[in-house]
Enzyme design. Structure first.
Site, PDB file in Angstrom:
ATOM      1  N   ARG A 106       0.227  14.510  12.856  1.00  0.00           N
ATOM      2  CA  ARG A 106       1.039  14.100  11.698  1.00  0.00           C
ATOM      3  C   ARG A 106       1.388  15.332  10.886  1.00  0.00           C
ATOM      4  O   ARG A 106       0.811  15.629   9.871  1.00  0.00           O
ATOM      5  CB  ARG A 106       0.301  13.027  10.897  1.00  0.00           C
ATOM      6  N   PRO A 107       2.395  16.095  11.384  1.00  0.00           N
ATOM      7  CA  PRO A 107       2.783  17.353  10.727  1.00  0.00           C
ATOM      8  C   PRO A 107       3.417  17.099   9.366  1.00  0.00           C
ATOM      9  O   PRO A 107       3.801  15.963   9.049  1.00  0.00           O
ATOM     10  CB  PRO A 107       3.812  17.930  11.695  1.00  0.00           C
ATOM     11  N   LYS A 138       0.841  -1.199   0.000  1.00  0.00           N
ATOM     12  CA  LYS A 138       0.000   0.000   0.000  1.00  0.00           C
ATOM     13  C   LYS A 138       0.881   1.256   0.000  1.00  0.00           C
ATOM     14  O   LYS A 138       0.673   2.164  -0.804  1.00  0.00           O
ATOM     15  CB  LYS A 138      -0.887   0.022   1.246  1.00  0.00           C
ATOM     16  N   ASN A 139       1.867   1.297   0.903  1.00  0.00           N
ATOM     17  CA  ASN A 139       2.606   2.542   1.075  1.00  0.00           C
ATOM     18  C   ASN A 139       3.600   2.808  -0.050  1.00  0.00           C
ATOM     19  O   ASN A 139       4.124   3.912  -0.163  1.00  0.00           O
ATOM     20  CB  ASN A 139       3.286   2.554   2.447  1.00  0.00           C
ATOM     21  N   ASP A 182       4.176   0.443  12.257  1.00  0.00           N
ATOM     22  CA  ASP A 182       2.902  -0.059  11.719  1.00  0.00           C
ATOM     23  C   ASP A 182       2.626  -1.488  12.149  1.00  0.00           C
ATOM     24  O   ASP A 182       1.561  -2.027  11.853  1.00  0.00           O
ATOM     25  CB  ASP A 182       2.881   0.016  10.191  1.00  0.00           C
ATOM     26  N   ARG A 238      -4.266  10.088   3.569  1.00  0.00           N
ATOM     27  CA  ARG A 238      -3.031  10.799   3.933  1.00  0.00           C
ATOM     28  C   ARG A 238      -2.121  10.995   2.725  1.00  0.00           C
ATOM     29  O   ARG A 238      -1.569  12.061   2.526  1.00  0.00           O
ATOM     30  CB  ARG A 238      -2.303   9.969   5.002  1.00  0.00           C
ATOM     31  N   GLN A 254       8.415  18.956   7.479  1.00  0.00           N
ATOM     32  CA  GLN A 254       9.626  18.538   6.761  1.00  0.00           C
ATOM     33  C   GLN A 254       9.403  18.536   5.248  1.00  0.00           C
ATOM     34  O   GLN A 254      10.322  18.801   4.472  1.00  0.00           O
ATOM     35  CB  GLN A 254      10.067  17.141   7.240  1.00  0.00           C
ATOM     36  N   ARG A 275      -9.015   0.050   4.257  1.00  0.00           N
ATOM     37  CA  ARG A 275      -8.139   1.011   3.563  1.00  0.00           C
ATOM     38  C   ARG A 275      -6.847   0.331   3.130  1.00  0.00           C
ATOM     39  O   ARG A 275      -6.204   0.756   2.190  1.00  0.00           O
ATOM     40  CB  ARG A 275      -7.767   2.162   4.500  1.00  0.00           C
ATOM     41  N   CYS A 288      -5.424   8.268   8.829  1.00  0.00           N
ATOM     42  CA  CYS A 288      -5.588   7.748  10.195  1.00  0.00           C
ATOM     43  C   CYS A 288      -5.043   8.775  11.206  1.00  0.00           C
ATOM     44  O   CYS A 288      -3.910   9.190  11.135  1.00  0.00           O
ATOM     45  CB  CYS A 288      -4.836   6.436  10.351  1.00  0.00           C
TER      46      CYS A 288
HETATM   47  C1  EPZ Z   1       4.150   6.757   6.525  1.00  0.00           C
HETATM   48  O1  EPZ Z   1       3.454   7.843   7.111  1.00  0.00           O
HETATM   49  C2  EPZ Z   1       3.156   5.635   6.425  1.00  0.00           C
HETATM   50  N1  EPZ Z   1       2.047   6.062   5.564  1.00  0.00           N
HETATM   51  C3  EPZ Z   1       2.630   5.268   7.808  1.00  0.00           C
HETATM   52  O2  EPZ Z   1       1.844   4.115   7.631  1.00  0.00           O
HETATM   53  C4  EPZ Z   1       3.806   4.897   8.704  1.00  0.00           C
HETATM   54  O3  EPZ Z   1       3.313   4.703  10.028  1.00  0.00           O
HETATM   55  C5  EPZ Z   1       4.847   6.013   8.711  1.00  0.00           C
HETATM   56  O4  EPZ Z   1       5.240   6.328   7.358  1.00  0.00           O
HETATM   57  C6  EPZ Z   1       6.110   5.616   9.480  1.00  0.00           C
HETATM   58  O5  EPZ Z   1       6.670   4.469   8.891  1.00  0.00           O
HETATM   59  C7  EPZ Z   1       2.228   6.062   4.238  1.00  0.00           C
HETATM   60  O6  EPZ Z   1       3.293   5.726   3.744  1.00  0.00           O
HETATM   61  C8  EPZ Z   1       1.045   6.483   3.409  1.00  0.00           C
HETATM   62  P1  EPZ Z   1       6.537   9.855   8.556  1.00  0.00           P
HETATM   63  P2  EPZ Z   1       4.148   9.313   7.120  1.00  0.00           P
HETATM   64  O7  EPZ Z   1       6.553  11.127   7.780  1.00  0.00           O
HETATM   65  O8  EPZ Z   1       4.937   9.473   5.880  1.00  0.00           O
HETATM   66  C9  EPZ Z   1       7.221  13.002  12.039  1.00  0.00           C
HETATM   67  C10 EPZ Z   1      -0.045   2.783   7.710  1.00  0.00           C
HETATM   68  O9  EPZ Z   1      -0.486   2.189   8.701  1.00  0.00           O
HETATM   69  N2  EPZ Z   1       7.120  13.995  10.957  1.00  0.00           N
HETATM   70  O10 EPZ Z   1       7.592   8.828   8.298  1.00  0.00           O
HETATM   71  O11 EPZ Z   1       3.103  10.294   7.437  1.00  0.00           O
HETATM   72  C11 EPZ Z   1       5.891  12.304  12.303  1.00  0.00           C
HETATM   73  O12 EPZ Z   1       5.110  13.047  13.198  1.00  0.00           O
HETATM   74  C12 EPZ Z   1       0.426   4.201   7.859  1.00  0.00           C
HETATM   75  O13 EPZ Z   1       0.109   2.271   6.560  1.00  0.00           O
HETATM   76  C13 EPZ Z   1       7.360  15.334  11.244  1.00  0.00           C
HETATM   77  O14 EPZ Z   1       7.642  15.695  12.381  1.00  0.00           O
HETATM   78  O15 EPZ Z   1       5.132   9.147   8.363  1.00  0.00           O
HETATM   79  C14 EPZ Z   1       6.325  10.993  12.887  1.00  0.00           C
HETATM   80  O16 EPZ Z   1       6.597  11.141  14.266  1.00  0.00           O
HETATM   81  C15 EPZ Z   1       0.054   4.787   9.205  1.00  0.00           C
HETATM   82  N3  EPZ Z   1       7.281  16.244  10.231  1.00  0.00           N
HETATM   83  C16 EPZ Z   1       7.637  10.701  12.154  1.00  0.00           C
HETATM   84  O17 EPZ Z   1       8.078  11.940  11.625  1.00  0.00           O
HETATM   85  C17 EPZ Z   1       6.993  15.887   8.937  1.00  0.00           C
HETATM   86  O18 EPZ Z   1       6.945  16.760   8.050  1.00  0.00           O
HETATM   87  C18 EPZ Z   1       7.495   9.707  11.001  1.00  0.00           C
HETATM   88  O19 EPZ Z   1       6.486  10.195  10.127  1.00  0.00           O
HETATM   89  C19 EPZ Z   1       6.746  14.519   8.671  1.00  0.00           C
HETATM   90  C20 EPZ Z   1       6.825  13.593   9.694  1.00  0.00           C
END
Ligand code: EPZ
Length: 423
Positions: free
Chosen positions: A122-123, A22-23, A307, A93, A126, A402, A117
């Site tokens: 989820r900022p 999916k991702n 996850d 998302r 970055q 989803r 979700c």
């Molecule tokens: C991806 O989300 C996945 N979703 C999530 O899977 C997964 O939990 C996550 O990566 C971590 O592996 C998709 O790929 C669609 P991140 P993403 O940016 O990209 C912080 C599922 O169950 N952060 O890697 O949103 C954030 O708060 C879903 O399939 C910032 O601070 O995750 C978190 O603590 C749920 N600023 C950490 O980084 C930013 O601009 C990791 O988030 C972006 C992120």
């Protein structure tokens, strides 16, 4: 709304074939916006996140069709610049990948803020940081993000991420592919789906190197071209079925996996006492109760995936002794399912980033009605229902659908007594 009815107690046995990741796919589909030609994407799971994304691409003017089950042909050649449908964008998302894809293709972008979700804040700061360093003027409001080229235009840049972010790494890669000059992403995410996105883009003519390490280099090219690409198998779907096999004391052959991607999960399940055999593209998981307690800390890849937090927690509940589960990516993720598991007889104490899970040893969880609050929490509650005695109803299963293709069919084939009930 719909719910699942699960009659627990049957050890899962047989074979399950894992679908495309999916991702990876939810990043690859927006990436086709960068390609003036037809892209044929194979191993695409038919899940609601993918269906929504394809509807968004269609609403933007892309020609989209399921050429056959699991295969999408998409041609964005004639897609004019314009804001994607905000109603659809807010349903998931990964729609935020359209920001990077539009910036790369048109030099500007306007996309409503995403949904998805809500298990944590989820900022996207970055992502915004990366786009700004590439030379975009970024306007971020409560509703949308809009970008135009800044005074010096768009150009390659060294970008050092403050946190390891899958989304920001992918979004910056999308934007940088067609931006002149070299872009370097430091502290990049290394997840398999990041590598898959880079491989897709390179198949279409991009020049990306280092994906899978913490430093990714993108040399901007003038134009990409169409082609065919098969997405990787879903690491988390596979891990979910492996955890279900362990939780029910079953014997399951999980097919269409890349064992290397599963190592972080395989190791932990072995520590709990599971017998796991790896083949070229399959993994057999056998387990008997009681399971051994373990300590796990979730980490960005190649660590244990956040996850899989909820799913491994269910296995911990079914172990003997107290396990400890520490979350390092999303602190509030525990609240999506721990209280629901306690309604089934689990004993979980969450203090800050760490949950202490008191194993129930030889006792069984008891079936009851539980509520999914996000995709992976829902999957964990299904696993708990499969292991419990009696009947469990999992509500709000739209979250689960989803991200898990044909989950009822796949679990039924493994001997589970599960059915979907419209309420
Ligand atoms: C991806 O989300 C996945 N979703 C999530 O899977 C997964 O939990 C996550 O990566 C971590 O592996 C998709 O790929 C669609 P991140 P993403 O940016 O990209 C912080 C599922 O169950 N952060 O890697 O949103 C954030 O708060 C879903 O399939 C910032 O601070 O995750 C978190 O603590 C749920 N600023 C950490 O980084 C930013 O601009 C990791 O988030 C972006 C992120």
């Amino acid at each position: 709304m719909a719910k699942y009815e699960i009659i627990g107690g049957t050890p899962l046995s047989g074979e399950v074939v894992i679908s495309g990741a999916k991702n990876a796919v939810v990043a690859i589909l927006p990436a086709t916006l960068l390609v003036p030609g037809k892209c044929r994407i194979e191993n695409v799971p038919d899940i609601s996140d993918v269906r929504i994304l394809l509807d968004i691409m269609r609403s933007m003017g892309a020609s989209v069709e399921w050429a056959e089950p699991g295969v999408v042909e998409i041609d964005c050649t004639d897609v004019p610049y314009g804001e994607p449908n905000p109603e659809l964008v807010r349903k998931m998302r990964a729609s935020y990948y359209l920001l990077g894809a539009q910036l790369g293709r048109y030099g500007r972008s306007h996309v409503a803020l995403p949904g998805g979700c809500a298990f944590a804040a989820r900022p996207i700061d970055q992502h915004i940081k990366g786009f700004g360093l590439l030379g975009a003027d970024v306007e971020e409001t409560e509703e949308y993000v809009a970008m135009e080229p800044g005074p010096d235009g768009l150009h390659g840049q060294r970008i050092s991420l403050d946190v390891v972010s899958v989304g920001a790494t992918a979004n910056i890669m999308l934007a940088a592919c067609l931006i002149e000059g070299q872009t370097i992403i430091e502290n990049a995410a290394k997840e398999p789906h990041i590598v898959d996105l880079a491989n897709f883009l390179n198949t279409m003519g991009a020049r990306i190197s280092g994906a899978g390490t913490d430093t990714i280099k993108i040399r901007g090219v003038k134009q990409l071209h169409g082609g065919t690409y098969a997405a990787i198998p879903d690491q988390i779907e596979a891990g979910t079925y492996m955890a279900a096999a362990v939780a029910t004391g079953g014997n399951v052959l999980v097919q269409n996996v890349i064992p290397k991607h599963m190592e972080c999960i395989t190791t932990r399940l072995r520590e709990m006492g599971a017998k796991i055999t790896e083949f070229d593209d399959a993994i057999r998981v056998q387990a008997t109760r009681p399971l051994r307690r373990i300590t796990v800390k979730t980490m960005p890849y190649p660590g244990f995936p956040t996850d899989m937090q909820a799913q491994i927690c269910v296995c911990m509940v079914l172990a003997t002794g107290t396990s400890r589960l520490t979350e390092s990516v999303y602190e509030t993720r525990f609240f999506g399912y721990c209280s629901e598991l306690e309604n089934m007889g689990a004993k979980i104490k969450v203090e800050g980033k760490t949950a202490s899970v008191v194993g129930i040893g030889d006792r069984k969880l008891r079936g009851t009605t539980v509520h999914a609050k996000d995709l992976r929490a829902g999957a964990a509650l299904i696993i708990a229902g499969l292991a419990a005695e009696g009947t469990t109803y999992v509500k709000n299963i739209h979250y689960v659908e989803r991200g898990y293709e044909r989950i009822i069919e796949k679990l039924t084939k493994l001997g589970a007594q599960i059915k979907r009930i419209e309420e």
